[in-house]
Design a protein around this motif. Structure first.
Motif, PDB file in Angstrom:
ATOM      1  N   ILE A  82      13.268  20.678 -58.076  1.00 19.61           N
ATOM      2  CA  ILE A  82      14.235  20.292 -57.052  1.00 19.61           C
ATOM      3  C   ILE A  82      13.598  20.474 -55.677  1.00 19.61           C
ATOM      4  CG2 ILE A  82      16.517  20.733 -56.055  1.00 19.61           C
ATOM      5  CD1 ILE A  82      16.664  19.798 -58.959  1.00 19.61           C
ATOM      6  N   GLN A  83      13.616  19.406 -54.884  1.00 17.57           N
ATOM      7  CA  GLN A  83      13.051  19.463 -53.542  1.00 17.57           C
ATOM      8  C   GLN A  83      13.947  20.258 -52.619  1.00 17.57           C
ATOM      9  OE1 GLN A  83      12.421  15.616 -51.737  1.00 17.57           O
ATOM     10  NE2 GLN A  83      10.661  16.399 -50.626  1.00 17.57           N
ATOM     11  N   GLY A  84      13.321  21.139 -51.833  1.00 18.25           N
ATOM     12  CA  GLY A  84      14.044  21.921 -50.841  1.00 18.25           C
ATOM     13  C   GLY A  84      13.654  21.497 -49.437  1.00 18.25           C
ATOM     14  N   GLU A  85      13.815  22.393 -48.511  1.00 18.45           N
ATOM     15  CA  GLU A  85      13.459  22.114 -47.124  1.00 18.45           C
ATOM     16  C   GLU A  85      12.014  22.499 -46.856  1.00 18.45           C
ATOM     17  OE1 GLU A  85      16.240  23.951 -44.482  1.00 18.45           O
ATOM     18  OE2 GLU A  85      17.956  23.020 -45.459  1.00 18.45           O
ATOM     19  N   ASP A  86      11.426  21.902 -45.842  1.00 19.78           N
ATOM     20  CA  ASP A  86      10.067  22.239 -45.392  1.00 19.78           C
ATOM     21  C   ASP A  86       9.043  22.172 -46.509  1.00 19.78           C
ATOM     22  OD1 ASP A  86      11.051  22.691 -42.792  1.00 19.78           O
ATOM     23  OD2 ASP A  86      11.575  24.761 -43.317  1.00 19.78           O
ATOM     24  N   PHE A  87       9.099  21.116 -47.305  1.00 20.70           N
ATOM     25  CA  PHE A  87       8.141  20.833 -48.379  1.00 20.70           C
ATOM     26  C   PHE A  87       8.183  21.828 -49.536  1.00 20.70           C
ATOM     27  CE2 PHE A  87       6.243  19.376 -44.341  1.00 20.70           C
ATOM     28  CZ  PHE A  87       6.331  18.017 -44.560  1.00 20.70           C
ATOM     29  N   THR A  88       9.267  22.594 -49.649  1.00 15.57           N
ATOM     30  CA  THR A  88       9.369  23.520 -50.781  1.00 15.57           C
ATOM     31  C   THR A  88       9.909  22.785 -52.001  1.00 15.57           C
ATOM     32  OG1 THR A  88      11.591  24.226 -50.147  1.00 15.57           O
ATOM     33  CG2 THR A  88       9.726  25.569 -49.339  1.00 15.57           C
ATOM     34  N   VAL A  89       9.509  23.280 -53.168  1.00 15.14           N
ATOM     35  CA  VAL A  89       9.999  22.755 -54.440  1.00 15.14           C
ATOM     36  C   VAL A  89      10.401  23.946 -55.285  1.00 15.14           C
ATOM     37  CG1 VAL A  89       9.452  21.405 -56.504  1.00 15.14           C
ATOM     38  CG2 VAL A  89       8.437  20.773 -54.303  1.00 15.14           C
ATOM     39  N   ASN A  90      11.614  23.911 -55.812  1.00 13.06           N
ATOM     40  CA  ASN A  90      12.104  24.951 -56.704  1.00 13.06           C
ATOM     41  C   ASN A  90      11.910  24.458 -58.135  1.00 13.06           C
ATOM     42  OD1 ASN A  90      13.418  27.130 -57.835  1.00 13.06           O
ATOM     43  ND2 ASN A  90      15.444  26.545 -57.138  1.00 13.06           N
ATOM     44  N   ALA A  91      11.230  25.233 -58.947  1.00 15.66           N
ATOM     45  CA  ALA A  91      11.008  24.876 -60.352  1.00 15.66           C
ATOM     46  C   ALA A  91      11.709  25.908 -61.235  1.00 15.66           C
ATOM     47  CB  ALA A  91       9.519  24.843 -60.658  1.00 15.66           C
ATOM     48  N   ILE A  92      12.497  25.416 -62.185  1.00 14.90           N
ATOM     49  CA  ILE A  92      13.259  26.289 -63.092  1.00 14.90           C
ATOM     50  C   ILE A  92      12.939  25.885 -64.524  1.00 14.90           C
ATOM     51  CG2 ILE A  92      15.540  27.136 -63.762  1.00 14.90           C
ATOM     52  CD1 ILE A  92      16.517  25.902 -61.022  1.00 14.90           C
ATOM     53  N   ALA A  93      12.409  26.824 -65.302  1.00 16.15           N
ATOM     54  CA  ALA A  93      12.081  26.570 -66.712  1.00 16.15           C
ATOM     55  C   ALA A  93      13.165  27.176 -67.599  1.00 16.15           C
ATOM     56  CB  ALA A  93      10.726  27.178 -67.061  1.00 16.15           C
ATOM     57  N   ARG A  94      13.621  26.371 -68.566  1.00 19.87           N
ATOM     58  CA  ARG A  94      14.640  26.830 -69.522  1.00 19.87           C
ATOM     59  C   ARG A  94      14.341  26.233 -70.891  1.00 19.87           C
ATOM     60  NH1 ARG A  94      18.393  25.588 -64.994  1.00 19.87           N
ATOM     61  NH2 ARG A  94      19.339  27.550 -64.369  1.00 19.87           N
ATOM     62  N   TYR A  95      14.728  26.961 -71.915  1.00 27.00           N
ATOM     63  CA  TYR A  95      14.649  26.422 -73.270  1.00 27.00           C
ATOM     64  C   TYR A  95      15.800  25.448 -73.491  1.00 27.00           C
ATOM     65  CZ  TYR A  95      11.375  30.139 -74.486  1.00 27.00           C
ATOM     66  OH  TYR A  95      10.286  30.965 -74.538  1.00 27.00           O
ATOM     67  N   VAL A  96      15.560  24.459 -74.341  1.00 25.00           N
ATOM     68  CA  VAL A  96      16.620  23.571 -74.817  1.00 25.00           C
ATOM     69  C   VAL A  96      16.902  24.008 -76.251  1.00 25.00           C
ATOM     70  CG1 VAL A  96      17.297  21.199 -75.331  1.00 25.00           C
ATOM     71  CG2 VAL A  96      15.870  21.687 -73.325  1.00 25.00           C
ATOM     72  N   PHE A  97      17.971  24.767 -76.423  1.00 24.67           N
ATOM     73  CA  PHE A  97      18.270  25.385 -77.717  1.00 24.67           C
ATOM     74  C   PHE A  97      18.999  24.419 -78.646  1.00 24.67           C
ATOM     75  CE2 PHE A  97      18.018  29.225 -74.974  1.00 24.67           C
ATOM     76  CZ  PHE A  97      16.957  29.830 -75.621  1.00 24.67           C
ATOM     77  N   LEU A  98      18.292  23.437 -79.118  1.00 20.31           N
ATOM     78  CA  LEU A  98      18.823  22.489 -80.091  1.00 20.31           C
ATOM     79  C   LEU A  98      17.988  22.644 -81.358  1.00 20.31           C
ATOM     80  CD1 LEU A  98      20.783  20.221 -80.763  1.00 20.31           C
ATOM     81  CD2 LEU A  98      19.174  18.614 -79.738  1.00 20.31           C
ATOM     82  N   ASP A  99      18.609  23.152 -82.428  1.00 18.85           N
ATOM     83  CA  ASP A  99      17.874  23.484 -83.653  1.00 18.85           C
ATOM     84  C   ASP A  99      17.156  22.304 -84.289  1.00 18.85           C
ATOM     85  OD1 ASP A  99      18.476  26.155 -83.439  1.00 18.85           O
ATOM     86  OD2 ASP A  99      20.001  26.169 -85.013  1.00 18.85           O
ATOM     87  N   ALA A 100      17.580  21.088 -84.019  1.00 18.14           N
ATOM     88  CA  ALA A 100      16.896  19.921 -84.590  1.00 18.14           C
ATOM     89  C   ALA A 100      15.421  19.905 -84.205  1.00 18.14           C
ATOM     90  CB  ALA A 100      17.572  18.633 -84.131  1.00 18.14           C
ATOM     91  N   PHE A 101      15.095  20.439 -83.036  1.00 21.05           N
ATOM     92  CA  PHE A 101      13.697  20.475 -82.605  1.00 21.05           C
ATOM     93  C   PHE A 101      12.852  21.423 -83.454  1.00 21.05           C
ATOM     94  CE2 PHE A 101      15.340  18.695 -78.579  1.00 21.05           C
ATOM     95  CZ  PHE A 101      14.409  17.666 -78.404  1.00 21.05           C
ATOM     96  N   LEU A 102      13.473  22.399 -84.101  1.00 18.51           N
ATOM     97  CA  LEU A 102      12.711  23.347 -84.919  1.00 18.51           C
ATOM     98  C   LEU A 102      12.105  22.678 -86.149  1.00 18.51           C
ATOM     99  CD1 LEU A 102      15.042  26.481 -84.723  1.00 18.51           C
ATOM    100  CD2 LEU A 102      12.985  25.975 -83.357  1.00 18.51           C
ATOM    101  N   ASP A 103      12.651  21.525 -86.536  1.00 19.47           N
ATOM    102  CA  ASP A 103      12.119  20.764 -87.669  1.00 19.47           C
ATOM    103  C   ASP A 103      11.283  19.559 -87.219  1.00 19.47           C
ATOM    104  OD1 ASP A 103      13.386  22.419 -89.563  1.00 19.47           O
ATOM    105  OD2 ASP A 103      15.262  21.320 -89.286  1.00 19.47           O
TER     106      ASP A 103
END
Length: 192
Positions: free
Chosen positions: A137-158
């Motif tokens: 997500i772009q912020g002010e003064d050329f900053t970028v906020n990066a947020i990492a999260r898991y996508v907890f959908l069990d279908a991906f485990l297979d």
């Protein structure tokens, strides 16, 4: 960010410090599944445009922004919505523990990038593992906020290959069929 998120998920000390209630069996089960995921292999990388004029933001904005508010308030609300897209998506297919885990197991950082052009989500898909979504997500003064999260959908485990990932993206990660993840390329996270 993927490796840091995995370190946090693997740390009982971290989990106990940020969790203000006893761990439920469902939470422990999800945590165990997460800890069994391997994020050292090559990932398939997908891109999702979440700029303010993207389809997803237009649809979500029409659902959430039916109030008469000043532009600055609406812009701030769109930023909050962009940051919350992965938890909103998780809520669409998860239960209470899945949503709680999504909020507990995240990692964010702030950096400067003069060339950053649009808000987006990069989805890192791994064989037999929960994907990791990193929202930029772009912020002010050329900053970028990066947020990492898991996508907890069990279908991906297979899921073992791109065809499996794309089937899940098409059938499960749709949010009213407005999410359009585009494959970028295989990505070697061990080099990062």
């Amino acid at each position: 960010m993927v490796s840091t998120l995995k370190i946090l998920a693997d740390s009982d000390t971290y989990i106990d410090a940020i969790n203000d209630s006893p761990r439920s069996p469902d939470f422990n089960n999800l945590l165990s599944k997460t800890r069994n995921c391997n994020y050292e292999n090559e990932a398939v990388l997908y891109f999702l445009d979440i700029s303010s004029d993207s389809d997803i933001m237009q649809v979500l904005s029409s659902k959430f922004f039916q109030l008469d508010v000043p532009d600055i308030v609406e812009d701030y609300m769109k930023t909050v919505l962009s940051k919350s897209l992965i938890p909103i998506l998780t809520a669409s297919f998860g239960n209470e523990e899945t949503i709680k885990s999504c909020s507990l197991l995240d990692f964010s950082t702030l950096f400067s990038d003069r060339s950053f052009e649009q808000n987006c989500v990069l989805l890192f898909c791994y064989k037999n593992a929960y994907p990791v979504a990193i929202t930029f997500i772009q912020g002010e003064d050329f900053t970028v906020n990066a947020i990492a999260r898991y996508v907890f959908l069990d279908a991906f485990l297979d899921a073992v290959d791109e065809a499996d990932f794309e089937k899940i993206l098409e059938n499960s990660l749709t949010l009213d069929h407005i999410l359009k993840f585009k494959k970028i390329k295989p990505y070697n996270t061990t080099a990062k």
